[in-house]
Every structure is written in structure tokens, then in C-alpha cells.
Design a protein around this motif. Structure first.
Motif, short mmCIF file in Angstrom:
data_model
loop_
_atom_site.label_atom_id
_atom_site.label_comp_id
_atom_site.label_asym_id
_atom_site.label_seq_id
_atom_site.Cartn_x
_atom_site.Cartn_y
_atom_site.Cartn_z
N LEU A 30 1.88 -7.53 -6.27
CA LEU A 30 2.33 -8.92 -6.44
C LEU A 30 2.52 -9.59 -5.07
CD1 LEU A 30 3.04 -10.82 -8.77
CD2 LEU A 30 5.44 -10.22 -8.42
N VAL A 31 3.16 -8.87 -4.14
CA VAL A 31 3.39 -9.43 -2.80
C VAL A 31 2.06 -9.67 -2.07
CG1 VAL A 31 4.35 -8.94 -0.52
CG2 VAL A 31 5.70 -8.42 -2.56
N PHE A 32 1.18 -8.67 -2.14
CA PHE A 32 -0.11 -8.79 -1.45
C PHE A 32 -0.95 -9.95 -1.98
CE2 PHE A 32 -1.01 -4.36 0.57
CZ PHE A 32 0.17 -4.49 1.28
N ARG A 37 -5.88 -11.88 4.14
CA ARG A 37 -6.65 -10.71 4.51
C ARG A 37 -6.58 -10.48 6.02
NH1 ARG A 37 -13.05 -9.59 3.34
NH2 ARG A 37 -12.95 -7.37 3.76
N ALA A 38 -6.27 -9.23 6.40
CA ALA A 38 -6.25 -8.90 7.82
C ALA A 38 -7.66 -8.55 8.26
CB ALA A 38 -5.30 -7.74 8.08
N PRO A 39 -8.00 -8.81 9.52
CA PRO A 39 -9.37 -8.53 9.99
C PRO A 39 -9.76 -7.07 9.78
CG PRO A 39 -8.08 -9.70 11.67
CD PRO A 39 -7.14 -9.36 10.58
N ALA A 40 -8.77 -6.15 9.92
CA ALA A 40 -9.08 -4.73 9.81
C ALA A 40 -9.22 -4.26 8.36
CB ALA A 40 -8.01 -3.91 10.51
N GLY A 41 -8.93 -5.12 7.42
CA GLY A 41 -9.07 -4.73 6.02
C GLY A 41 -7.75 -4.67 5.29
N PRO A 45 1.15 -10.24 5.82
CA PRO A 45 2.11 -10.87 4.91
C PRO A 45 2.14 -12.37 5.12
CG PRO A 45 3.15 -9.20 6.30
CD PRO A 45 1.78 -9.35 6.78
N ALA A 46 2.19 -13.09 4.02
CA ALA A 46 2.22 -14.55 4.11
C ALA A 46 2.67 -15.06 2.75
CB ALA A 46 0.83 -15.08 4.45
N SER A 242 -15.51 -3.73 -0.65
CA SER A 242 -15.28 -4.76 0.38
C SER A 242 -13.86 -4.71 0.95
CB SER A 242 -15.60 -6.15 -0.16
OG SER A 242 -14.99 -6.35 -1.41
N ARG A 243 -13.01 -3.90 0.36
CA ARG A 243 -11.64 -3.68 0.89
C ARG A 243 -10.88 -4.98 1.15
NH1 ARG A 243 -10.57 1.61 1.87
NH2 ARG A 243 -12.43 2.90 1.88
N ASN A 244 -11.00 -5.91 0.23
CA ASN A 244 -10.24 -7.15 0.36
C ASN A 244 -9.01 -7.05 -0.54
OD1 ASN A 244 -9.33 -9.74 0.62
ND2 ASN A 244 -11.33 -10.69 0.28
N TRP A 245 -7.96 -6.44 0.02
CA TRP A 245 -6.78 -6.13 -0.79
C TRP A 245 -6.05 -7.36 -1.29
CZ3 TRP A 245 -3.92 -1.33 1.61
CH2 TRP A 245 -4.79 -0.23 1.52
N ALA A 246 -5.94 -8.37 -0.44
CA ALA A 246 -5.17 -9.56 -0.83
C ALA A 246 -5.84 -10.24 -2.03
CB ALA A 246 -5.06 -10.52 0.34
N TYR A 247 -7.14 -10.47 -1.89
CA TYR A 247 -7.87 -11.13 -2.97
C TYR A 247 -7.90 -10.24 -4.21
CZ TYR A 247 -11.54 -13.68 -5.37
OH TYR A 247 -12.26 -14.37 -6.29
N GLY A 248 -8.13 -8.93 -3.99
CA GLY A 248 -8.15 -7.99 -5.11
C GLY A 248 -6.83 -7.99 -5.87
#
Lengths: 283, 272
Positions: A30-32, A37-41, A45-46, A242-248
Motif C-alpha cells: 500500500l505504501v509503495f 520508482r527509484a532508478p535502481a529498481g 518513498p513519496a 521490469s522490476r517496477n515495484w511502485a507501479y506494480g
């Protein structure tokens, strides 16, 4: 040791486990989902709704899930109902239990292996080859919505049969006799007595199947071949490729929300139907 | 009606039958049967990757089923005796654990644990005594067992509670009236009555963990379980070897299921 202390001690391991392995991870998701997305994958936090604004990029996955899940549920219902009716009302009581167990057993065996079987059957050397042989050429079955639908029905049929069977089995058979004694045609008896009284079973079965279908990954992955994909497939892509955790995370939260909203609306509808059912059972 | 039922049963068992049939096929190709052979079983069982994955799967299934049965039963027994907010919270947790799709559980565990590990690893390194390399927390067997145990605990609690609520309360009351200690009552009255349900819960948990693909796919780290192995080999193409592995996997689940059924039945009869 007081009973209170003992109960706390007994609950402690399970409680801790749920806290660390269920609540904590779900909170992180929920927080993520509000992060960047951080450049490293990883995730910075925002508090931004950017990820949610991007959801339309995965619209096809949601559209496929929200069409094939209800269609799959309905198709399973239509196939399961006559079987459940047969088992509960018509089948020889001696064979009833074993027949019921035979329906449930496949559900508890590996869905991976059972879906794989359909790759075998629907694939080029299976059914299409057979059709070719009888003169129907160029049929493609694997990697189509049809293949995914077959996989869904095959995978979840047992889960639909069981609750409907239970509600039909509980039904007072004297009601059916009374109805036919009073001159009702079999169809009228079915529509006015059997069907309304089995609505709770239908509701449970549909809900179970629908919930599981919303999070489905394996069946579309194996039988849809990348052409027919669900939200589950999008999630695997987002987290493992694609390791896009925030969007995922935003996609995952949306999936759970859509599921909760659909189920809530559905329960409301069923309760309303249930209310009208009361009139029938009083009659 | 009977004809229709037969058709559905054929639909349910035909694909399973096909896999079993072709696992004994002598030929390489899926399209034609070329006589009986057990060569694919031999091939599967001598493949080190398969044996490795099988070992991992069995270990994970056994450990998580054991932990889940133990902690789940403890929780179920305690929940039977309490009401109020604690019970409501547990009911909610169990509901969430069962309702949330497996894929979301997998994702959540992955990013939740990786985030926690990223915080803990530097701390661990700084407090590690001596010169050796400090242990590094990673996704792997531990995280997989932990994730499976969480979900399976919910399953065991549901099964054992169903058994407990069907139990005659007079039995435990009689036992404590006769001056048995609470533990004595538990050991001599409650446990024998719920034991079949606990064992059935263990077997179902084992089956679930052994067959699970989606949670393991996310949280197994570099470990490979049998379903993960099968999934990746299917992606590379259909081979007779997978039929043999599939047949063995089906057989394992089947044995567990039959045992669980028998136990649940026997338990029901005993308490009546």
C-alpha cells in the motif's frame, strides 16, 4: 497460569506470524503504491498518485480479467449446475459420496499440471491435428481466449459444483413432491422451487470462482501464450521482469479494490434476491 | 441427465488420463503412442535438477505444513475459548489471508521482506563480531516456508475450529469437574478428538504447499521448487519427461487427499 495468559501464549505464534507475514507485507504494498520508482529498481518513498494515474497503461489486462473472469464464472455455473442437481437429487444415494469426491479430487491436485494437460490437448499435435484428419483444417486453439476459457472451466468447475450440491442436497425433497402433486409441470417446479432455493449455493460458488479468477496467472500464462493475459500476468511482468515495484504495487492494490467492490455489489444483489426467496419458501 | 454427468466426468478426468497415458509412452512425440515404457520416469528421476527441485519442494511442504498445523491448532484451541476484540481481529486476519489472491500474497511477501532485509542487513553487518563475513538475509527457503506457513495456518485454523465447534462441550466440562488440570483435559480429551482434523489439516497443507506455484514464484529467491521447474520447462517446450513428473506430482496429491478424507471421516464418527 490463568486461562487468559494461556490463551495469549497459544495465540502468540500465529498472531506474530500473521503480523509479520501478512499485515506488514500488505502495508508495504500500500505504501509503495504511493511512491516513486527509484532508478535502481527500488522505490523512493513519496506521496504521489502518479502510479495510479498510469493505470490505463495496463488497461488491456484489466479488461481481459474483467471480461473473462465473469464469463468463466458463468460458464462454470452453467456446466456445474446440472451436475450438482444430478448428484443431489437424481443420483443413487449409494454412489453419491464417491461421485462427489470424484468431482472434488481434481481441484486439490496441481492446477499447473492440469493446465499443462490442455496445452497437450489443444496444442498443434492434439485436437487440431485430429480435426485436420477429419477434414477441418487450420483450426488454432492454443493461445486463444477460448483455450483460456476451457482452462478456467476445467480448473474451477469442482469449486462451483460443491456449494451448489450442498444447497440442493439440503433442500427438502417433500417440497418437490408437493409441487408435482399439486399439478406443477417439472419445469415449473424447478423454476419456482428448486432454483430459488439453491441460490445461496450458486452465490457461494460464483463468488469463490470469481475471486480466484481475478488473481489468476497460470491459466492465461500457459494457455493464452502472452496473447490473452490477466492482471496476474501484468503483475508478474512488473515485479519479476521490469522490476517496477511502485507501479506494480498500484496495480496490485487496484486489483484487490476492484475485487472487493465487485464482491460487495454482488453480495448486495444476492441478499436482495435472497429476500424475495423468502416469499417462495413461505409459499 | 446421467449421460450429461458422465460427459462432465470424462471432461474432468480425460486430461489427467492423457498425461498419465503419455508418461508411459515409448515414443518421443506427443502425437502417437509407441508402446509401453517407463524410460521417462527413469530420465526424470536421474535428472539432478528434478531431484533437487523435488527435494526442495518436499522439505518446504513438510516444514511449513508442520509449523502451520502446530501454530494453527494452538490458535484454534485458544480462539474456541475467547470472545471479544481478539477473536474479531483473528477472524479478520484469517479472512484476509484466504481472500487476498495468492499472487498478491506473493508480491507483498517479496517486496515486504526485501525491504525489511535491506534495512536489517547493514545493522547485522555492523554488530557482527569477529572478522568473518556476516550472514546476509536473503529470499530463499526461509522466506518460502514463512509465506506458506502464514497461508496454511489460516487453513488449519478453519479446519480445526470446524472440528472443535462440532465437539460436545460436556466432555471437557466433565473432565474439569473430575479435577483434571486444563492441560490434562487438553491432552486426554480435546487432543484425541481433534487429532484427526489436525492431521487432515497437515496433509491438506502439505498438498497445497507441494502444488503451490504462484507464491513460490515470487518468494523462493534462487531456490527452485518442483512446480517452478515444471513451469519453466513447459515454457521451453512440451516433453514426455514433464508427463512423468506430472504423473508423480498427481500421485503424491492423491495419496495425501485420500488419507486426509479418511481421517476427517473417522474423526466425525468418533465424536458422535
Amino acid at each position: 497460569m490463568t486461562q487468559r495468559a494461556r490463551n495469549w501464549l497459544l495465540l502468540a505464534p500465529a498472531g506474530t506470524w500473521f503480523l509479520v507475514m501478512l499485515l506488514l507485507p500488505l502495508t508495504v504494498v500500500l505504501v509503495f503504491s504511493f511512491g516513486e520508482r527509484a532508478p535502481a529498481g527500488g522505490v523512493v518513498p513519496a506521496f504521489t498518485l502518479e502510479q495510479y494515474a498510469n493505470l490505463p497503461a495496463r488497461w488491456t489486462a484489466f479488461k481481459n480479467t474483467m471480461t473473462l473472469a465473469p464469463i468463466g464464472t458463468l460458464a462454470s455455473l452453467l456446466i456445474a449446475y446440472p451436475l450438482a442437481y444430478f448428484l443431489a437429487v437424481k443420483a443413487d444415494p449409494k454412489w453419491k459420496t464417491i461421485l462427489l469426491v470424484l468431482v472434488i479430487v481434481p481441484f486439490w491436485t496441481s492446477i499447473l499440471i492440469r493446465s499443462y494437460a490442455w496445452i497437450f490437448i489443444l496444442g498443434g499435435r492434439g485436437l487440431p491435428a485430429l480435426l485436420d484428419w477429419v477434414g477441418i483444417e487450420g483450426v488454432r486453439l492454443i493461445n486463444t481466449p477460448f483455450a483460456v476459457l476451457v482452462g478456467i472451466i476445467y480448473g474451477y468447475l469442482p469449486l462451483m459444483v460443491f456449494p451448489i450440491f450442498v444447497s440442493l442436497d439440503r433442500l427438502d425433497k417433500r417440497l418437490l413432491e408437493a409441487s408435482s402433486d399439486l399439478g406443477a409441470k417439472p419445469w415449473a417446479t424447478f423454476l419456482q422451487i428448486t432454483l430459488p432455493l439453491s441460490i445461496p449455493g450458486i452465490a457461494t460458488g460464483c463468488m469463490l470462482v470469481f475471486i480466484l479468477l481475478m488473481g489468476e496467472f497460470l491459466i492465461p500464462a500457459l494457455l493464452g501464450g502472452g496473447k490473452v493475459f490477466f492482471v496476474g500476468n501484468a503483475l508478474v511482468d512488473l515485479f519479476l521482469q521490469s522490476r517496477n515495484w511502485a507501479y506494480g504495487s498500484a496495480v496490485a492494490v487496484t486489483l484487490v479494490l476492484v475485487m472487493l467492490i465487485t464482491v460487495t455489489i454482488y453480495m448486495r444483489l444476492i441478499n436482495r434476491l435472497g429476500a424475495s426467496r423468502e416469499d417462495v419458501s413461505i409459499m | 441427465m446421467r449421460l450429461y454427468a458422465s460427459c462432465v466426468y470424462i471432461f474432468l478426468y480425460f486430461p489427467i488420463g492423457i498425461i498419465v497415458l503419455f508418461s508411459f509412452n515409448a515414443g518421443r512425440h506427443a502425437s502417437q503412442l509407441q508402446g509401453f515404457s517407463t524410460q521417462w520416469y527413469g530420465k526424470a528421476l536421474s535428472n539432478p535438477f528434478v531431484m533437487d527441485a523435488l527435494q526442495t519442494s518436499l522439505l518446504v511442504a513438510f516444514t511449513s505444513a508442520l509449523l502451520a498445523s502446530l501454530f494453527g491448532t494452538m490458535a484454534a484451541v485458544a480462539l474456541q475459548g475467547i470472545k471479544g476484540p481478539v477473536r474479531t481481529v483473528f477472524d479478520m486476519l484469517i479472512y484476509v489471508a484466504v481472500m487476498i489472491p495468492g499472487i498478491v500474497i506473493g508480491i507483498a511477501t517479496l517486496i515486504g521482506l526485501v525491504t525489511v532485509f535491506d534495512q536489517l542487513n547493514p545493522v547485522l553487518a555492523s554488530i557482527w563480531p569477529g572478522d568473518g563475513t556476516p550472514p546476509k538475509l536473503n529470499m530463499g527457503l526461509g522466506s518460502l516456508v514463512a509465506a506458506h506457513t502464514m497461508f496454511l495456518m489460516a487453513l488449519v485454523i478453519i479446519i480445526v475450529r470446524a472440528r472443535l465447534s462440532g465437539m460436545d462441550r460436556a466432555l471437557t466440562e466433565a473432565s474439569s469437574d473430575l479435577y483434571a488440570t486444563p492441560f490434562g483435559t487438553f491432552r486426554q480429551v480435546t487432543l484425541p478428538l481433534i487429532f484427526p482434523a489436525v492431521l487432515a489439516g497437515f496433509l491438506l497443507s502439505f498438498t497445497f504447499s507441494f502444488d503451490d506455484f504462484i507464491i513460490a514464484f515470487f518468494v523462493a529467491g534462487s531456490e527452485t521448487t518442483l512446480p517452478i521447474y515444471v513451469f519453466s520447462s513447459i515454457r521451453r517446450g512440451v516433453t514426455p519427461e514433464i508427463n512423468a513428473i506430472g504423473t508423480m506430482v498427481l500421485a503424491v496429491s492423491l495419496v495425501m487427499l485420500v488419507a486426509a478424507q479418511i481421517l476427517l471421516r473417522r474423526g466425525e464418527k468418533k465424536s458422535k
